[in-house]
Design a protein around this motif. Structure first.
Motif, PDB file in Angstrom:
ATOM      1  N   ILE A  40     -10.420   4.711  12.575  1.00  0.00           N
ATOM      2  CA  ILE A  40     -10.960   3.468  12.028  1.00  0.00           C
ATOM      3  C   ILE A  40     -10.671   2.387  13.060  1.00  0.00           C
ATOM      4  N   SER A  41     -11.524   1.383  13.107  1.00  0.00           N
ATOM      5  CA  SER A  41     -11.345   0.319  14.095  1.00  0.00           C
ATOM      6  C   SER A  41     -11.698  -1.032  13.496  1.00  0.00           C
ATOM      7  N   ALA A  84     -10.262  -1.333   2.564  1.00  0.00           N
ATOM      8  CA  ALA A  84     -10.058   0.114   2.565  1.00  0.00           C
ATOM      9  C   ALA A  84      -8.565   0.388   2.696  1.00  0.00           C
ATOM     10  N   VAL A  85      -8.177   1.574   2.266  1.00  0.00           N
ATOM     11  CA  VAL A  85      -6.784   2.006   2.391  1.00  0.00           C
ATOM     12  C   VAL A  85      -6.766   3.446   2.898  1.00  0.00           C
ATOM     13  N   LEU A  86      -5.974   3.682   3.914  1.00  0.00           N
ATOM     14  CA  LEU A  86      -5.765   5.020   4.453  1.00  0.00           C
ATOM     15  C   LEU A  86      -4.431   5.538   3.933  1.00  0.00           C
ATOM     16  N   VAL A  87      -4.467   6.698   3.257  1.00  0.00           N
ATOM     17  CA  VAL A  87      -3.255   7.290   2.697  1.00  0.00           C
ATOM     18  C   VAL A  87      -3.191   8.757   3.104  1.00  0.00           C
ATOM     19  N   ALA A 101      -2.669   3.133   6.349  1.00  0.00           N
ATOM     20  CA  ALA A 101      -3.035   1.792   6.804  1.00  0.00           C
ATOM     21  C   ALA A 101      -3.769   1.055   5.694  1.00  0.00           C
ATOM     22  N   THR A 102      -3.732  -0.270   5.784  1.00  0.00           N
ATOM     23  CA  THR A 102      -4.483  -1.135   4.874  1.00  0.00           C
ATOM     24  C   THR A 102      -5.424  -1.993   5.704  1.00  0.00           C
ATOM     25  N   VAL A 103      -6.692  -2.059   5.280  1.00  0.00           N
ATOM     26  CA  VAL A 103      -7.701  -2.847   5.976  1.00  0.00           C
ATOM     27  C   VAL A 103      -8.036  -4.066   5.122  1.00  0.00           C
ATOM     28  N   LEU A 104      -7.906  -5.257   5.716  1.00  0.00           N
ATOM     29  CA  LEU A 104      -8.140  -6.504   4.999  1.00  0.00           C
ATOM     30  C   LEU A 104      -9.229  -7.313   5.688  1.00  0.00           C
ATOM     31  N   ASN A 105      -9.991  -8.071   4.886  1.00  0.00           N
ATOM     32  CA  ASN A 105     -10.979  -8.974   5.484  1.00  0.00           C
ATOM     33  C   ASN A 105     -10.297 -10.290   5.864  1.00  0.00           C
ATOM     34  N   THR A 106     -11.068 -11.247   6.294  1.00  0.00           N
ATOM     35  CA  THR A 106     -10.488 -12.514   6.772  1.00  0.00           C
ATOM     36  C   THR A 106      -9.848 -13.328   5.653  1.00  0.00           C
ATOM     37  N   GLN A 107     -10.165 -13.003   4.396  1.00  0.00           N
ATOM     38  CA  GLN A 107      -9.542 -13.664   3.244  1.00  0.00           C
ATOM     39  C   GLN A 107      -8.374 -12.840   2.699  1.00  0.00           C
ATOM     40  N   TYR A 108      -8.009 -11.789   3.420  1.00  0.00           N
ATOM     41  CA  TYR A 108      -6.910 -10.888   3.057  1.00  0.00           C
ATOM     42  C   TYR A 108      -7.181 -10.110   1.775  1.00  0.00           C
ATOM     43  N   PHE A 117     -14.711  -1.657  10.937  1.00  0.00           N
ATOM     44  CA  PHE A 117     -14.693  -2.720   9.937  1.00  0.00           C
ATOM     45  C   PHE A 117     -14.855  -4.059  10.644  1.00  0.00           C
ATOM     46  N   GLU A 118     -15.966  -4.736  10.340  1.00  0.00           N
ATOM     47  CA  GLU A 118     -16.228  -6.042  10.928  1.00  0.00           C
ATOM     48  C   GLU A 118     -15.351  -7.116  10.284  1.00  0.00           C
ATOM     49  N   ASP A 119     -14.991  -8.114  11.084  1.00  0.00           N
ATOM     50  CA  ASP A 119     -14.213  -9.261  10.575  1.00  0.00           C
ATOM     51  C   ASP A 119     -13.034  -8.796   9.724  1.00  0.00           C
ATOM     52  N   ALA A 120     -12.255  -7.880  10.265  1.00  0.00           N
ATOM     53  CA  ALA A 120     -11.162  -7.297   9.500  1.00  0.00           C
ATOM     54  C   ALA A 120      -9.926  -7.110  10.376  1.00  0.00           C
ATOM     55  N   ILE A 121      -8.827  -6.840   9.703  1.00  0.00           N
ATOM     56  CA  ILE A 121      -7.591  -6.484  10.385  1.00  0.00           C
ATOM     57  C   ILE A 121      -7.053  -5.197   9.768  1.00  0.00           C
TER      58      ILE A 121
END
Length: 377
Positions: free
Chosen positions: A6-7, A369-372, A358-365, A48-52
């Motif tokens: 994932i990126s 998505a969640v990787l488990v 991992a946890t993937v969050l957008n710009t509003q947190y 994932f665009e605009d994400a962390i």
């Protein structure tokens, strides 16, 4: 096994940021963090665009979710429902939390978690026993008629988890040193909570056996000029971690910021204390025969007392960032610090050979998505 990735524009590995990077894993294990431009072309990859991307969130106090209270349904299927409800809010792993109950139900809960782990229910990390070894003066929503001070012999009667992590919250002033030593020898993480202790009741001998404090400020004796209480002791104890509910209801933002300023780095961590109402259809549930309802985004019982929280980890993280905590510290409070508190040596960081979580969050947190354990949800 297949290599997957994932990126996102930003990736935080628990220590530093990586721009335009990808997390690679195979099976349940992380292989590397690499620039997106270096990704092999023939692997399964989601961007994932605009994400962390951050280390998977870990919530060590979850009473329920998806209209299920763990106390009311001591089964692996209930644990699965709770984990699913919290996964939609960014939580990769959690400790289903048993509120004070009978010894027989404690054993049923331990057996249910053992079975859930054996059946590989996604996201279950172990169990949190919050009581019944508490102080009736700080009972909160717990049934104080169930409270008692356990002897080592009574503790030994339980069939404790053979896999996974165990956290016990107890009013340390009411627990004998021998019982605390028994829990520590068993490898159980011990937290002081629902405590009305005066500072001199939390002796140095006992404090050496305590790992942390449960939901700082809430259900514990307050700090005062002439009596530090449990809150003051928690603040002054550098070796202990403190969990804290960051819904803006249980703890004032300034009280949170004070705790963050006082506690050493890594010793303040986020919990939700969420109940069955998170992900609920009805926004109410039963606890010990009493109806708990969501009123103005607060969970209250018939007396109007707070009875747990109605919040997910993603919103909890967003709140502390809004209150002035830097993003990377907030992310660590939800992942790295809980993993260290629970002695999880393969979680809390996005590094090679760590668990693929991992946890993937957008710009509003908000959770995207969640990787488990190598599976993306």
């Amino acid at each position: 096994m297949t290599l997957k990735a994932i990126s996102a524009q930003r990736l935080f590995d628990g220590v530093k940021y990586h721009d335009n990077s990808a997390l690679l894993w195979e099976g349940t294990s992380i292989k590397a963090v690499v620039p997106i431009t270096q990704l092999p072309t023939d692997i399964e990859h989601q961007h994932f665009e605009d994400a962390i991307i951050a280390p998977g969130f870990i919530d060590i106090q979850v009473n329920g979710g998806g209209d299920v209270m763990f106390n009311n349904d001591l089964s692996p299927s209930a644990v699965d429902t709770i984990c699913r409800a919290h996964r939609s809010h960014g939580t990769a792993y959690l400790l289903p939390t048993l509120i004070s109950t009978t010894p027989s139900d404690i054993q049923k809960a331990l057996s249910a978690i053992d079975k859930a782990i054996e059946e590989r229910i996604v996201g279950v990390l172990g169990i949190h026993l919050e009581g019944p070894w508490l102080n009736q003066e700080k009972k909160g929503a717990h049934n104080s008629e169930l409270f008692y001070s356990p002897t080592p012999e009574q503790l030994a009667n339980f069939n404790w988890l053979t896999k996974g992590k165990t956290l016990v919250t107890a009013a340390v002033e009411n627990i004998s040193t021998d019982s605390l030593k028994w829990l520590k020898h068993k490898g159980i993480v011990v937290a002081c909570g629902h405590s009305n202790a005066k500072a001199d009741e939390l002796t140095d001998e006992k404090m050496q056996l305590v790992d942390g404090f449960t939901h700082l400020y809430n259900a514990m004796s307050a700090f005062e000029g002439r009596e530090p209480g449990a809150v003051g002791t928690a603040m002054l104890s550098d070796h202990t971690w403190c969990s804290i509910i960051t819904d803006g209801i249980h703890v004032h933002p300034k009280s949170f910021l004070l705790a963050h300023k006082v506690k050493p780095e890594g010793k303040l961590l986020i919990v939700t204390d969420a109940m069955a109402s998170l992900g609920s259809v009805t926004n109410q549930f039963e606890l010990d025969g009493e109806t708990i309802r969501v009123v103005d985004n607060k969970l209250v019982n018939s007396r109007g007392s707070l009875a747990g929280a109605h919040i997910g980890m993603d919103e909890s993280v967003a709140n502390v960032i809004k209150w002035g905590i830097c993003e990377q510290e907030a992310l660590k409070m939800a992942s790295t610090y809980p993993s260290i508190a629970m002695k999880c040596e393969d979680l809390g960081f996005l590094k090679p050979n760590y668990r693929a979580a991992a946890t993937v969050l957008n710009t509003q947190y908000q959770s995207q998505a969640v990787l488990v354990d190598g599976n993306l949800y």
